[in-house]
Design a protein around this motif. Structure first.
Motif, mmCIF file in Angstrom:
data_model
loop_
_atom_site.group_PDB
_atom_site.id
_atom_site.type_symbol
_atom_site.label_atom_id
_atom_site.label_comp_id
_atom_site.label_asym_id
_atom_site.label_seq_id
_atom_site.Cartn_x
_atom_site.Cartn_y
_atom_site.Cartn_z
ATOM 1 N N LEU A 112 0.808 -1.210 0.000
ATOM 2 C CA LEU A 112 0.000 0.000 0.000
ATOM 3 C C LEU A 112 0.849 1.270 0.000
ATOM 4 O O LEU A 112 0.384 2.331 -0.432
ATOM 5 N N SER A 113 2.086 1.157 0.477
ATOM 6 C CA SER A 113 2.955 2.334 0.541
ATOM 7 C C SER A 113 3.601 2.675 -0.802
ATOM 8 O O SER A 113 4.036 3.807 -1.008
ATOM 9 N N ILE A 114 3.674 1.706 -1.706
ATOM 10 C CA ILE A 114 4.330 1.951 -3.007
ATOM 11 C C ILE A 114 3.683 3.115 -3.763
ATOM 12 O O ILE A 114 4.398 3.992 -4.291
ATOM 13 N N PRO A 115 2.340 3.175 -3.864
ATOM 14 C CA PRO A 115 1.741 4.332 -4.541
ATOM 15 C C PRO A 115 2.086 5.664 -3.871
ATOM 16 O O PRO A 115 2.270 6.678 -4.543
ATOM 17 N N LEU A 116 2.170 5.658 -2.529
ATOM 18 C CA LEU A 116 2.528 6.879 -1.812
ATOM 19 C C LEU A 116 3.959 7.291 -2.134
ATOM 20 O O LEU A 116 4.252 8.478 -2.324
ATOM 21 N N LEU A 117 4.864 6.310 -2.191
ATOM 22 C CA LEU A 117 6.254 6.604 -2.540
ATOM 23 C C LEU A 117 6.355 7.127 -3.969
ATOM 24 O O LEU A 117 7.148 8.036 -4.257
ATOM 25 N N PHE A 118 5.571 6.549 -4.873
ATOM 26 C CA PHE A 118 5.567 7.006 -6.264
ATOM 27 C C PHE A 118 5.146 8.470 -6.344
ATOM 28 O O PHE A 118 5.768 9.270 -7.040
ATOM 29 N N TYR A 119 4.088 8.816 -5.621
ATOM 30 C CA TYR A 119 3.606 10.198 -5.656
ATOM 31 C C TYR A 119 4.609 11.154 -5.013
ATOM 32 O O TYR A 119 4.799 12.281 -5.481
ATOM 33 N N MET A 120 5.267 10.687 -3.956
ATOM 34 C CA MET A 120 6.191 11.542 -3.218
ATOM 35 C C MET A 120 7.521 11.720 -3.945
ATOM 36 O O MET A 120 8.089 12.813 -3.990
ATOM 37 N N ILE A 121 8.036 10.638 -4.554
ATOM 38 C CA ILE A 121 9.378 10.658 -5.153
ATOM 39 C C ILE A 121 9.335 10.818 -6.672
ATOM 40 O O ILE A 121 10.255 11.378 -7.268
ATOM 41 N N GLY A 122 8.251 10.358 -7.294
ATOM 42 C CA GLY A 122 8.158 10.357 -8.752
ATOM 43 C C GLY A 122 8.576 11.642 -9.438
ATOM 44 O O GLY A 122 9.465 11.629 -10.320
ATOM 45 N N PRO A 123 7.980 12.774 -9.072
ATOM 46 C CA PRO A 123 8.336 14.033 -9.752
ATOM 47 C C PRO A 123 9.819 14.394 -9.622
ATOM 48 O O PRO A 123 10.385 15.052 -10.490
ATOM 49 N N ASN A 124 10.458 13.940 -8.548
ATOM 50 C CA ASN A 124 11.880 14.271 -8.333
ATOM 51 C C ASN A 124 12.814 13.447 -9.210
ATOM 52 O O ASN A 124 13.990 13.790 -9.358
ATOM 53 N N ILE A 125 12.310 12.352 -9.782
ATOM 54 C CA ILE A 125 13.151 11.516 -10.638
ATOM 55 C C ILE A 125 12.616 11.477 -12.079
ATOM 56 O O ILE A 125 12.920 10.576 -12.849
ATOM 57 N N GLY A 126 11.797 12.476 -12.415
ATOM 58 C CA GLY A 126 11.332 12.616 -13.791
ATOM 59 C C GLY A 126 10.068 11.855 -14.155
ATOM 60 O O GLY A 126 9.720 11.779 -15.337
ATOM 61 N N LEU A 127 9.370 11.267 -13.177
ATOM 62 C CA LEU A 127 8.139 10.540 -13.458
ATOM 63 C C LEU A 127 6.943 11.481 -13.343
ATOM 64 O O LEU A 127 6.834 12.233 -12.382
ATOM 65 N N LYS A 128 6.071 11.445 -14.322
ATOM 66 C CA LYS A 128 4.912 12.333 -14.333
ATOM 67 C C LYS A 128 3.737 11.697 -13.600
ATOM 68 O O LYS A 128 3.425 10.527 -13.804
ATOM 69 N N ILE A 129 3.113 12.468 -12.750
ATOM 70 C CA ILE A 129 1.934 12.006 -12.024
ATOM 71 C C ILE A 129 0.702 12.235 -12.900
ATOM 72 O O ILE A 129 0.457 13.366 -13.343
#
Length: 208
Positions: A112-129
């Motif tokens: 369940l934490s993976i989506p939260l990590l994606f939202y939190m870290i994604g933009p910092n590593i070039g991933l678009k939300i």
């Protein structure tokens, strides 16, 4: 031993009880158990060891009962049991059951934490939300984090009970205060967002 400045508690005599204490994971936990017991009228000495999950208590039977001693340990946030020398198999089974339960909770929380990590870290590593997630982030994070809180409810019960009844804080108390405050604040902010308050937005959430 006494000559080096330490107390010796002689097991097996009247007014002496040895208990198995589950839930102690550090010396801090052992100190909490000892402190709680020493505050109890009738307890002369108490020695707790987290390494073997055991407590030896020297007490006055006329002033305090073993049940009261057990209740005091429970109020501090730990689980006392009668100690038996031949209880190795029982202890092993209980430990395996506890480990199995913790593994299930860990992996559920991890997934369940993976989506939260994606939202939190994604933009910092070039991933678009995706915009859909951006538009509904409050309700999505609430739905993701609530099961994590519920599956770990024992942290909150033990942590709060330790403060109220034993007037001391343990590791569960720290977890309960830290995560509980972030979750409740985020729920409050989410309600404001859902009701159209423009002073709050996604950057005001702390579910993660």
């Amino acid at each position: 031993i006494e000559g080096t400045g330490y107390d010796v508690i002689q097991a097996g005599k009247e007014g002496m009880v040895t208990l198995k204490v589950r839930g102690m994971s550090s010396q801090h936990c052992a100190n909490i158990v000892e402190t709680a017991l020493k505050k109890l009228e009738g307890v002369k000495k108490a020695d707790a060891s987290f390494a073997v999950e055991r407590a030896i208590i020297d007490y006055e039977p006329s002033k305090v009962t073993v049940e009261k001693i057990k209740q005091t340990i429970k109020d501090a946030g730990y689980e006392p049991e009668d100690f038996k020398e031949d209880s190795a198999d029982v202890e092993k089974a209980a430990r395996e059951k506890e480990i199995s339960s913790l593994k299930k909770k860990f992996f559920l929380s991890l997934i369940l934490s993976i989506p939260l990590l994606f939202y939190m870290i994604g933009p910092n590593i070039g991933l678009k939300i995706p915009q859909f997630l951006e538009d509904h982030i409050a309700i999505l994070q609430f739905l993701i984090t609530t099961p994590i809180i519920l599956v770990s409810y024992d942290f909150y019960i033990k942590g709060i009970k330790a403060v109220i009844k034993a007037r001391t804080a343990n590791m569960d108390t720290l977890v309960a205060i830290g995560t509980g405050a972030a979750f409740l604040y985020s729920v409050f902010v989410s309600v404001l967002i859902w009701t159209g308050d423009t002073n709050y937005g996604k950057d005001s959430l702390y579910y993660e």
